[in-house]
Design an enzyme around this catalytic site. Structure first.
Site, mmCIF file in Angstrom:
data_model
loop_
_atom_site.group_PDB
_atom_site.id
_atom_site.type_symbol
_atom_site.label_atom_id
_atom_site.label_comp_id
_atom_site.label_asym_id
_atom_site.label_seq_id
_atom_site.Cartn_x
_atom_site.Cartn_y
_atom_site.Cartn_z
ATOM 1 N N SER A 108 -7.231 46.324 13.383
ATOM 2 C CA SER A 108 -6.689 46.434 12.031
ATOM 3 C C SER A 108 -7.634 45.732 11.052
ATOM 4 C CB SER A 108 -5.323 45.756 12.015
ATOM 5 O OG SER A 108 -4.955 45.445 10.708
ATOM 6 N N SER A 109 -7.565 46.129 9.791
ATOM 7 C CA SER A 109 -8.454 45.502 8.797
ATOM 8 C C SER A 109 -8.055 44.048 8.516
ATOM 9 C CB SER A 109 -8.452 46.313 7.498
ATOM 10 O OG SER A 109 -7.143 46.395 7.001
ATOM 11 N N CYS A 110 -6.883 43.617 9.006
ATOM 12 C CA CYS A 110 -6.477 42.218 8.762
ATOM 13 C C CYS A 110 -7.277 41.233 9.619
ATOM 14 C CB CYS A 110 -4.987 42.024 8.957
ATOM 15 S SG CYS A 110 -4.485 42.165 10.655
ATOM 16 N N TYR A 137 -1.242 37.863 14.561
ATOM 17 C CA TYR A 137 -1.528 39.280 14.849
ATOM 18 C C TYR A 137 -3.039 39.523 14.778
ATOM 19 C CZ TYR A 137 -1.429 44.344 13.909
ATOM 20 O OH TYR A 137 -1.629 45.701 13.944
ATOM 21 N N LYS A 141 -5.804 40.783 17.657
ATOM 22 C CA LYS A 141 -6.690 41.947 17.475
ATOM 23 C C LYS A 141 -8.160 41.542 17.638
ATOM 24 C CE LYS A 141 -3.720 45.232 16.683
ATOM 25 N NZ LYS A 141 -3.591 46.310 17.662
ATOM 26 N N HIS A 180 5.500 49.933 4.604
ATOM 27 C CA HIS A 180 4.321 49.702 3.771
ATOM 28 C C HIS A 180 4.546 50.347 2.405
ATOM 29 C CE1 HIS A 180 2.134 49.378 7.836
ATOM 30 N NE2 HIS A 180 2.230 48.166 7.323
#
Ligand SMILES: NC(=O)c1ccc[n+]([C@@H]2O[C@H](COP(=O)([O-])OP(=O)(O)OC[C@H]3O[C@@H](n4cnc5c(N)ncnc54)[C@H](OP(=O)(O)O)[C@@H]3O)[C@@H](O)[C@H]2O)c1
Length: 320
Positions: A108-110, A137, A141, A180
């Site tokens: 994920s981009s997070c 999270y 990842k 979202h």
């Protein structure tokens, strides 16, 4: 990947997994292995090991994860790190032990620092502090992509990690408490239209900018990488091989105001949009640099306008 290759899509009922399954079938891949959570709990090491030994999948799309919004991530911090580490450790390790030819891990981009320069390049990973709310999270990842990289380097595996931007599409979550922004706005404007409301409220100033990619495009990118890209294509001559993951994004962003106006027009709501500035805006911009993916030969096809129209049609069909 051959049309009769045995392919395991982990998380095939989720937003991304559904799109991957659909795209694989439409391309003629017929030998898919699909298990619901009740058939195979991916957080159980024993069950995942038994499954891989029995089924011996040749290719794996790892699209199963515990996923949620800011509140869920911040509240269930232990569950988010534990379940995601378990799922990915079980699948990646079993894939190695059972000779899987290629695996695609979805991150994920997070994973990128909270205040990363824009657009965000792959090499910004681990250069600064993460966003606090989803740190557990994001750490899971990051561990997943590093695990893929390490197994490739030590054992010669072919495990590729992709980091998608915000996704939307069929099977999205339209629950206003956990969804979202894009599906939430579709629902709010649609209900505003049905109820003949004078206005619809949108959280924040409307100024932050966000990038959105349709889940069908995401699925096409995943299959393109599985079909055409190998780990060796992602390494350079450096002694320290890192940042071999690939960003997957649309390549440009819109402000929340632009998004809200687009959705309002597509839904056909003719009231006013009110921006509730007492609600937080979050990070001002989060745009992925997709030049690595573009140079590998893939670009998205579905414009935001076309994608929102499709998702809106899907949403109202579910209501019938
Ligand atoms: N959605 C986005 O905007 C977005 C953006 C960037 C990255 N991603 C990444 O893309 C991947 C997929 O996300 P998504 O949006 O498709 O999530 P999703 O809709 O929540 O789907 C996740 C799937 O994983 C399954 N799953 C979770 N825990 C499991 C377990 N213990 N055993 C078996 N199955 C389990 C879920 O099964 P159930 O149906 O039984 O719950 C669900 O089908 C994730 O890695 C996520 O980080 C998503």
């Amino acid at each position: 990947m051959k049309l009769d290759s045995k392919i395991f899509v982990a998380g095939h009922n989720g937003l991304v997994g559904t799109a991957i399954k659909k795209a694989l079938l439409s391309k003629g891949y017929q030998n898919l292995v699909l298990k619901t959570r009740s058939e195979l709990d991916l957080s159980s090491t024993i069950k995942v090991e038994e499954f891989f030994q029995k089924e011996k999948p040749e290719y794996v799309f790892l699209a199963a994860a515990k996923v949620g919004g800011i509140i869920a991530n911040n509240t269930y911090r232990a569950d988010f790190i534990y379940e995601n580490l378990m799922i990915q450790n079980n699948i990646i390790y079993s894939a190695y032990k059972n000779g899987v030819k290629k695996l695609l891990f979805l991150g994920s981009s997070c994973i990128y620092p909270k205040n990363a320069p824009q657009p965000i390049k792959e090499e910004y990973l681990l250069t600064d502090t993460l966003e606090y709310t989803n740190e557990p999270y994001a750490i899971a990842k990051i561990a997943g992509l590093k695990m893929c990289e390490a197994f490739n380097l030590q054992y010669g595996c072919n495990f590729i990690s992709v980091m998608p931007t915000n996704l939307y599409g069929e099977n999205d979550n339209f629950d206003l408490n956990t969804s979202h922004v894009l599906p939430a706005l579709i629902r709010k404007f649609y209900e505003g239209k049905l109820n003949k409301s004078n206005s619809v409220e949108v959280w924040g100033s409307g100024n932050p900018r966000r990038e959105f990619l349709h889940s069908s495009d995401m699925a096409q990118a995943c299959i393109y990488i599985m079909e055409n890209i190998n780990f060796n294509d992602l390494i350079n001559n450096s002694k320290e091989i890192r940042n071999t993951h690939i960003n997957i994004g649309y390549g440009s962003d819109v402000s929340i105001k632009e998004l809200a106006t687009l959705i309002k027009n597509i839904v056909g709501f003719d009231g006013e949009i009110i921006y509730d500035k007492s609600k937080p805006d979050g990070t001002y911009q989060k745009l992925l640099d997709t030049s690595k993916l573009n140079s590998l030969g893939w670009k998205p096809k579905i414009t935001l306008e076309k994608g929102v129209k499709e998702v809106f049609e899907w949403y109202i069909n579910q209501k019938k």
